[in-house]
Design a protein around this motif. Structure first.
Motif, PDB file in Angstrom:
ATOM      1  N   ALA A 130     -11.483 -13.091   2.189  1.00 50.93           N
ATOM      2  CA  ALA A 130     -11.723 -14.314   1.150  1.00 50.93           C
ATOM      3  C   ALA A 130     -10.288 -15.305   1.214  1.00 50.93           C
ATOM      4  O   ALA A 130     -10.339 -16.268   0.791  1.00 50.93           O
ATOM      5  N   THR A 131      -9.267 -14.553   1.688  1.00 53.40           N
ATOM      6  CA  THR A 131      -7.826 -15.135   1.556  1.00 53.40           C
ATOM      7  C   THR A 131      -7.473 -16.068   2.913  1.00 53.40           C
ATOM      8  O   THR A 131      -7.378 -15.249   3.937  1.00 53.40           O
ATOM      9  N   THR A 165     -10.780  -7.610   5.316  1.00 49.13           N
ATOM     10  CA  THR A 165      -9.938  -7.112   6.547  1.00 49.13           C
ATOM     11  C   THR A 165      -8.401  -7.006   5.813  1.00 49.13           C
ATOM     12  O   THR A 165      -7.551  -6.442   6.593  1.00 49.13           O
ATOM     13  N   LEU A 186     -21.348  -5.555  -0.391  1.00 49.63           N
ATOM     14  CA  LEU A 186     -20.866  -6.620   0.453  1.00 49.63           C
ATOM     15  C   LEU A 186     -21.166  -6.246   2.012  1.00 49.63           C
ATOM     16  O   LEU A 186     -21.320  -7.093   2.752  1.00 49.63           O
ATOM     17  N   ARG A 237     -11.901  -0.808   4.263  1.00 48.62           N
ATOM     18  CA  ARG A 237     -10.857  -0.222   3.656  1.00 48.62           C
ATOM     19  C   ARG A 237     -10.417  -1.058   2.458  1.00 48.62           C
ATOM     20  O   ARG A 237      -9.868  -2.093   2.439  1.00 48.62           O
ATOM     21  N   ALA A 238     -10.102  -0.011   1.308  1.00 48.11           N
ATOM     22  CA  ALA A 238      -9.377  -0.516   0.302  1.00 48.11           C
ATOM     23  C   ALA A 238      -9.701  -1.925  -0.333  1.00 48.11           C
ATOM     24  O   ALA A 238      -9.004  -2.645  -0.681  1.00 48.11           O
TER      25      ALA A 238
HETATM   26  N1  SAM Z   1      -8.632  -3.878   4.210  1.00 50.16           N
HETATM   27  C1  SAM Z   1      -6.997  -4.339   4.362  1.00 50.16           C
HETATM   28  C2  SAM Z   1      -6.250  -3.131   4.111  1.00 50.16           C
HETATM   29  O1  SAM Z   1      -6.834  -1.971   4.133  1.00 50.16           O
HETATM   30  O2  SAM Z   1      -5.294  -3.427   4.134  1.00 50.16           O
HETATM   31  C3  SAM Z   1      -6.934  -5.135   2.934  1.00 50.16           C
HETATM   32  C4  SAM Z   1      -7.289  -4.395   1.540  1.00 50.16           C
HETATM   33  S1  SAM Z   1      -6.926  -5.623   0.289  1.00 50.16           S
HETATM   34  C5  SAM Z   1      -6.416  -4.549  -0.884  1.00 50.16           C
HETATM   35  C6  SAM Z   1      -8.363  -6.390  -0.044  1.00 50.16           C
HETATM   36  C7  SAM Z   1      -8.771  -7.493   0.738  1.00 50.16           C
HETATM   37  O3  SAM Z   1     -10.375  -7.837   0.496  1.00 50.16           O
HETATM   38  C8  SAM Z   1      -8.211  -8.583   0.402  1.00 50.16           C
HETATM   39  O4  SAM Z   1      -7.541  -9.290   1.368  1.00 50.16           O
HETATM   40  C9  SAM Z   1      -9.488  -9.723  -0.216  1.00 50.16           C
HETATM   41  O5  SAM Z   1      -8.939 -10.985  -0.014  1.00 50.16           O
HETATM   42  C10 SAM Z   1     -10.554  -9.192   0.612  1.00 50.16           C
HETATM   43  N2  SAM Z   1     -11.909  -9.311  -0.384  1.00 50.16           N
HETATM   44  C11 SAM Z   1     -12.187  -8.766  -1.511  1.00 50.16           C
HETATM   45  N3  SAM Z   1     -13.277  -9.222  -1.931  1.00 50.16           N
HETATM   46  C12 SAM Z   1     -13.821  -9.744  -0.992  1.00 50.16           C
HETATM   47  C13 SAM Z   1     -15.079 -10.541  -0.590  1.00 50.16           C
HETATM   48  N4  SAM Z   1     -16.200 -10.457  -1.601  1.00 50.16           N
HETATM   49  N5  SAM Z   1     -15.533 -11.051   0.690  1.00 50.16           N
HETATM   50  C14 SAM Z   1     -14.253 -11.006   1.622  1.00 50.16           C
HETATM   51  N6  SAM Z   1     -13.091 -10.698   1.124  1.00 50.16           N
HETATM   52  C15 SAM Z   1     -12.954 -10.072   0.069  1.00 50.16           C
END
Ligand code: SAM
Length: 242
Positions: A105-106, A82, A162, A151-152
Motif C-alpha cells: 500500500a506504500t 511486501t 487479505l 510477513r509482519a
Molecule cells: N513484509 C514486509 C517485511 O516483513 O519486512 C513488510 C512488513 S511492514 C510491517 C507491513 C507492510 O504491509 C507495510 O509496508 C504496509 O504498507 C503493508 N500493508 C498493510 N496493509 C496492507 C494492505 N491491506 N494491502 C497492501 N499492503 C498492506
C-alpha cells in the motif's frame, strides 16, 4: 556499501543451514543489500538497518519460507504487504522460476522494489502499489495465485481476508510468524473457514544465525471465497472476521 566479508560468511553459513548453497546468487544479494542501505539513508523503508539484522532478519528469514516445501516450480506467487520486498525478493533471487507479484500500500516501497528488479533484470516480476482488499476483487487477480505469502502485516484473522481471496482453489497461503501462534490460530479459525481455507500445517523451527523460533502457517484454499470478501479497505483490520 556492500556486505562485509564477515557478513557474507554469516549469510552463506546461515543459508547452508536452510539447505541452500547461495554462493552463485551473492551478486544479487550484494546489490539488494547496497540498494537497501542507500534507500534507507534517504527514506524510511525498513526499521532493520544494521548488517547483521538485514542478513538474518530480512534475507535468511525470508528464505526460511522455503521450509514450507510449497515454493518449488513455476508458481504464480503474491507477496501481500511486501514492504521493501520481504519475503518476496530473496525468494525470487533463489527461485527465479517463481512469477512474483509484490503488493504494498506504500508507493515508495513499491518504487524501491521496481528499481531493484530492473537493476537485477529479474524476469516475471510485477510490482503493484495498492491494497489487498481492492486487488481481491479485481478479476485479473482474484483467485489466480498459486501461493500468497505474507510477513509482519497483521494478525492471522485479518491476514486471511487479505490473502485467501487472491489464492486459487488448491493453492496455499503461507503466513510467516514468530512463536506462540496458538491463540492467533484459534482466533482465526472462523475467518479461515468463511474465506474457503483449511489450515494444512504449522511448521515451527529455529532461524539459522539468530536461533529465534519462527512459525510458518500453511493454509490450503479448499473452497472458493464468497464474493462478499474481502470487505472494504480497512474493514478486515478494524473488524476482523470471527
Ligand atoms: N513484509 C514486509 C517485511 O516483513 O519486512 C513488510 C512488513 S511492514 C510491517 C507491513 C507492510 O504491509 C507495510 O509496508 C504496509 O504498507 C503493508 N500493508 C498493510 N496493509 C496492507 C494492505 N491491506 N494491502 C497492501 N499492503 C498492506
Amino acid at each position: 556499501m556492500q556486505m562485509s566479508s564477515q557478513g557474507v560468511s554469516l549469510f552463506l553459513d546461515s543459508a547452508r543451514e536452510l539447505g541452500l548453497e547461495l554462493e552463485p546468487t551473492l551478486p544479487y544479494f550484494q546489490l539488494l543489500y547496497q540498494n537497501l542501505i542507500e534507500a534507507n539513508a534517504i527514506t524510511n523503508l525498513t526499521a532493520i538497518r544494521d548488517e547483521r539484522g538485514i542478513i538474518l532478519k530480512h534475507f535468511v528469514d525470508s528464505l526460511s519460507c522455503l521450509k514450507s516445501g510449497k515454493l518449488e516450480g513455476s508458481l504464480r506467487v503474491v507477496d501481500v504487504g511486501t514492504g521493501a520486498g520481504f519475503p518476496g525478493l530473496p525468494l525470487k533471487i533463489v527461485r527465479p522460476e517463481l512469477e512474483m507479484t509484490f503488493l504494498d500500500a506504500t508507493q515508495k516501497k513499491i518504487a524501491f522494489i521496481e528499481g531493484v528488479c530492473r537493476k537485477m533484470k529479474l524476469a516475471q516480476t510485477h510490482c503493484i502499489w495498492g491494497r489487498a482488499e481492492e486487488l481481491g476483487h479485481d478479476p485479473a487477480h482474484r483467485e489466480t495465485y498459486d501461493r500468497a505469502l505474507s510477513r509482519a502485516v497483521s494478525a492471522l484473522n485479518t491476514l486471511s481476508e487479505l490473502c485467501l481471496p487472491l489464492v486459487r482453489v488448491g493453492g496455499f497461503m503461507i503466513a510467516q510468524k514468530s512463536v506462540g501462534v496458538e491463540g492467533e490460530l484459534e482466533q482465526a479459525q472462523a475467518a479461515i473457514q468463511k474465506l474457503g481455507g483449511t489450515v494444512q500445517e504449522v511448521i515451527t523451527f529455529q532461524l539459522p544465525g539468530l536461533g529465534e523460533l519462527r512459525t510458518l502457517i500453511v493454509i490450503e484454499k479448499t473452497r472458493p471465497t464468497p464474493p462478499s470478501y474481502p470487505r472494504r479497505t480497512g474493514v478486515p483490520a478494524k473488524n476482523p472476521l470471527s
